[in-house]
Write a protein that holds these residues in place. Structure first.
Motif, mmCIF file in Angstrom:
data_model
loop_
_atom_site.group_PDB
_atom_site.id
_atom_site.type_symbol
_atom_site.label_atom_id
_atom_site.label_comp_id
_atom_site.label_asym_id
_atom_site.label_seq_id
_atom_site.Cartn_x
_atom_site.Cartn_y
_atom_site.Cartn_z
ATOM 1 N N GLN A 159 39.017 51.404 33.727
ATOM 2 C CA GLN A 159 38.740 52.642 32.567
ATOM 3 C C GLN A 159 37.859 52.614 31.902
ATOM 4 N N SER A 160 37.832 51.048 30.966
ATOM 5 C CA SER A 160 36.751 51.001 30.073
ATOM 6 C C SER A 160 35.227 50.991 30.835
ATOM 7 N N THR A 161 35.307 50.560 31.870
ATOM 8 C CA THR A 161 34.095 50.393 32.659
ATOM 9 C C THR A 161 33.254 51.764 32.899
ATOM 10 N N LEU A 162 34.444 52.729 33.372
ATOM 11 C CA LEU A 162 33.854 54.017 33.552
ATOM 12 C C LEU A 162 33.822 55.046 32.645
ATOM 13 N N LEU B 228 30.551 47.698 48.378
ATOM 14 C CA LEU B 228 29.674 48.380 47.491
ATOM 15 C C LEU B 228 30.533 48.628 46.004
ATOM 16 N N LEU B 229 31.865 48.602 46.146
ATOM 17 C CA LEU B 229 32.530 48.484 44.929
ATOM 18 C C LEU B 229 32.302 47.209 43.888
ATOM 19 N N THR B 230 32.226 46.131 44.869
ATOM 20 C CA THR B 230 32.134 44.861 44.299
ATOM 21 C C THR B 230 30.679 45.066 43.209
ATOM 22 N N ARG B 231 29.467 45.510 43.905
ATOM 23 C CA ARG B 231 28.221 45.745 43.512
ATOM 24 C C ARG B 231 28.229 46.531 42.522
ATOM 25 N N ARG B 232 28.822 47.738 42.697
ATOM 26 C CA ARG B 232 28.581 48.964 41.592
ATOM 27 C C ARG B 232 29.476 48.661 40.184
ATOM 28 N N LEU B 233 30.639 47.895 40.660
ATOM 29 C CA LEU B 233 31.307 47.589 39.423
ATOM 30 C C LEU B 233 31.094 46.098 38.758
ATOM 31 N N ARG B 234 30.348 45.550 39.442
ATOM 32 C CA ARG B 234 29.814 44.020 38.932
ATOM 33 C C ARG B 234 31.118 43.208 38.959
ATOM 34 N N LEU B 235 31.948 43.271 39.752
ATOM 35 C CA LEU B 235 33.124 42.547 39.815
ATOM 36 C C LEU B 235 32.973 40.906 39.696
ATOM 37 N N MET C 223 35.708 45.022 30.494
ATOM 38 C CA MET C 223 34.779 46.119 30.612
ATOM 39 C C MET C 223 33.654 45.429 31.433
ATOM 40 N N ARG C 224 32.863 45.924 32.377
ATOM 41 C CA ARG C 224 31.778 45.518 33.013
ATOM 42 C C ARG C 224 30.517 46.513 32.684
ATOM 43 N N LEU C 225 29.446 45.854 32.760
ATOM 44 C CA LEU C 225 28.079 46.872 33.008
ATOM 45 C C LEU C 225 28.287 47.309 34.295
ATOM 46 N N VAL C 226 27.972 48.686 34.462
ATOM 47 C CA VAL C 226 27.975 49.289 35.791
ATOM 48 C C VAL C 226 26.569 48.878 36.519
ATOM 49 N N ASN C 227 26.721 49.414 37.675
ATOM 50 C CA ASN C 227 25.142 49.102 38.383
ATOM 51 C C ASN C 227 24.966 50.426 39.393
ATOM 52 N N ASP C 228 24.692 51.281 38.574
ATOM 53 C CA ASP C 228 24.565 52.844 39.225
ATOM 54 C C ASP C 228 23.384 52.613 40.038
ATOM 55 N N PHE D 14 21.772 50.093 33.135
ATOM 56 C CA PHE D 14 22.883 50.620 33.899
ATOM 57 C C PHE D 14 22.616 50.553 35.377
ATOM 58 N N SER D 15 21.352 50.375 35.741
ATOM 59 C CA SER D 15 21.211 50.541 37.184
ATOM 60 C C SER D 15 20.242 49.304 37.677
ATOM 61 N N LEU D 16 19.329 48.621 36.994
ATOM 62 C CA LEU D 16 18.261 47.810 37.417
ATOM 63 C C LEU D 16 18.518 46.374 37.163
#
Length: 303
Positions: A18-21, A82-89, A116-121, A236-238
């Motif tokens: 929740q914090s991440t998103l 995909l989730l592991t990457r996008r949510l930087r698990l 909380m993680r940074l996202v990788n949009d 947040f993306s690169l």
DNA sequence: TGCCAGGCGGATT
DNA sequence: AATCCGCATGGC
């Protein structure tokens, strides 16, 4: 429908979906229960969150929910990587926090939202959503992305419902300014159309081969992208974890907590706060501060 | 009502 | 290089 569960207890660090998103980093997710991503985060519950992505060029829908140490997912394709990457698990939060300054504000922010993680949009969605973010509230930036998906995105069937993928550069380049203004994008409408068109014409969003400050400069080639929005895309993306977007919140934070870092212009202030926040992961720490302060934290740190 | 929201582009100096 | 101004929309 494919589904699975990721064992979060096996990660290097704890995780908080929740914090991440809902921390104002990503505008490319929405809650299935229809609750808005408010301008302050209401914690509690274990809502399903959805997003879309492209896998081998095909639009996919992904839905996730956190229950304690388990991340349940359902999707049109296998979504684990995909989730592991996008949510930087895989991020090691202890190592990241160790680079941050040892002051009370930073301590409290990390404590309050640990996990909380940074996202990788995806880069294009990041570009467009942060163009939309200019002088706009977090909740409305989300609404704009919903509108863009529903108006221009490719329909995708998933779990007996029809969803819409985030639009492609071609789909938004083909939109008219009037159509975009009708979605309440305001003066950002021509910026979105023109920047999408620039992408279709070959202007690169993925500038990861450039050093940080050159990458930021390169992104300002897009219309509606100044230094602050460029920093958001880099962070947040690169994967530029050192980028510290100087928005109204962080400027206020600098004024109150790090006044020596105010150097009058963006470039120099950016360098100073980046250094003050520990350099390599300064943007990570900034994201904790942003979320903490925006939710009313820090009020107990009297001057 | 007036001010503000994860600012930017363009003109002016 | 720094500063000023206009710009859509909605919430309080």
């Amino acid at each position: 429908m494919e589904q699975g569960a990721i064992d979060l207890s096996a990660l290097p660090s704890g995780f908080d979906l929740q914090s991440t998103l809902e921390s104002g980093q990503s505008y490319l997710w929405w809650r299935e229960d229809g609750e808005d991503f408010g301008d302050t985060t209401q914690y509690g519950g274990d809502a399903w969150y959805l997003t879309t992505a492209r896998v081998d060029g095909e639009p996919v829908v992904v839905r996730v929910r956190q229950r304690d140490d388990r991340l349940d997912w359902e999707a049109t394709v296998d979504a684990e990587s995909l989730l592991t990457r996008r949510l930087r698990l895989g991020d090691d939060l202890d190592a990241i926090r160790a680079t941050a300054p040892d002051d009370e504000l930073v301590e409290q922010a990390y404590e309050a939202y640990w996990g909380m993680r940074l996202v990788n949009d995806p880069p294009f969605g990041s570009l467009i959503s942060f163009i939309c973010s200019a002088q706009m509230r977090v909740s409305r930036i989300h609404e704009m992305q919903q509108s863009l998906r529903e108006a221009f995105g490719t329909p995708v069937e998933f779990d007996d419902s029809t969803y819409h993928a985030y639009p492609t550069p071609e789909q938004l380049a083909a939109a008219s300014e009037t159509e975009l203004r009708d979605l309440s994008l305001g003066y950002r409408a021509p910026y979105v159309q023109r920047s999408a068109e620039l992408v279709t014409e070959g202007t690169p969003i993925d500038v990861r081969d450039l050093p940080y400050e050159e990458a930021r400069e390169a992104l300002t080639e897009f219309v509606g992208v100044g230094e602050k929005v460029a920093d958001c895309i880099l962070l947040f993306s690169l994967g530029y974890d050192e980028a510290v977007p100087l928005d109204t919140w962080i400027r206020g934070t600098i004024e109150e907590y790090y006044p020596d870092c105010d150097r009058g212009n963006y470039t120099e202030t950016s360098r100073a706060i980046r250094e003050a926040l520990g350099g390599e992961y300064a943007g990570y720490t900034q994201t904790y501060l942003f979320h903490f302060l925006r939710n009313g934290g820090g009020d107990n740190l009297g001057e």
